[in-house]
Design a protein around this motif. Structure first.
Motif, PDB file in Angstrom:
ATOM      1  N   ASN A   1      88.748 -58.610  -4.418  1.00  0.00           N
ATOM      2  CA  ASN A   1      90.092 -58.865  -4.929  1.00  0.00           C
ATOM      3  C   ASN A   1      91.164 -58.597  -3.867  1.00  0.00           C
TER       4      ASN A   1
ATOM      5  N   LYS B   1      93.537 -61.558  -2.345  1.00  0.00           N
ATOM      6  CA  LYS B   1      94.966 -61.564  -2.674  1.00  0.00           C
ATOM      7  C   LYS B   1      95.850 -61.184  -1.490  1.00  0.00           C
TER       8      LYS B   1
ATOM      9  N   TYR C   1      98.532 -57.083  -4.644  1.00  0.00           N
ATOM     10  CA  TYR C   1      97.727 -56.484  -5.694  1.00  0.00           C
ATOM     11  C   TYR C   1      98.282 -55.080  -5.942  1.00  0.00           C
TER      12      TYR C   1
END
Length: 95
Positions: A42, A46, A58
């Motif tokens: 993630n 991001k 994030y």
């Protein structure tokens, strides 16, 4: 009064330096992503380069950058800066 540029006065070494500076944002982005911890992907997915700005979009980006993750005890920003400095000194940023 107007000024007209008749020819480019940049020396070859100045041109080389200008090319290196154009490549700097992408070099910094690649280094930053390389230092970003990877568990679920993630954080890396991001992290984006927008012009000359690296955006870590994030919610836990600041925690990771402060060394919260075991994978990146020094965060991402400080190692990225050191990588840029090291490569600028050795003139590795080039294509």
């Amino acid at each position: 009064m107007s000024v007209k540029l008749l020819r480019n006065q940049l020396t070859p070494s100045a041109r080389k330096m200008a090319r290196g500076l154009k490549q700097l944002p992408m070099f910094a982005f690649d280094a930053f992503v390389g230092f970003t911890p990877f568990r679920s992907g993630n954080a890396i997915n991001k992290t984006k380069l927008r012009g000359t700005v690296i955006e870590a979009n994030y919610p836990y980006a600041k925690r990771l950058d402060k060394g919260y993750s075991k994978q990146a005890r020094r965060g991402m920003t400080e190692p990225t800066i050191k990588e840029i400095e090291r490569n600028l000194k050795s003139k590795v940023i080039r294509k």
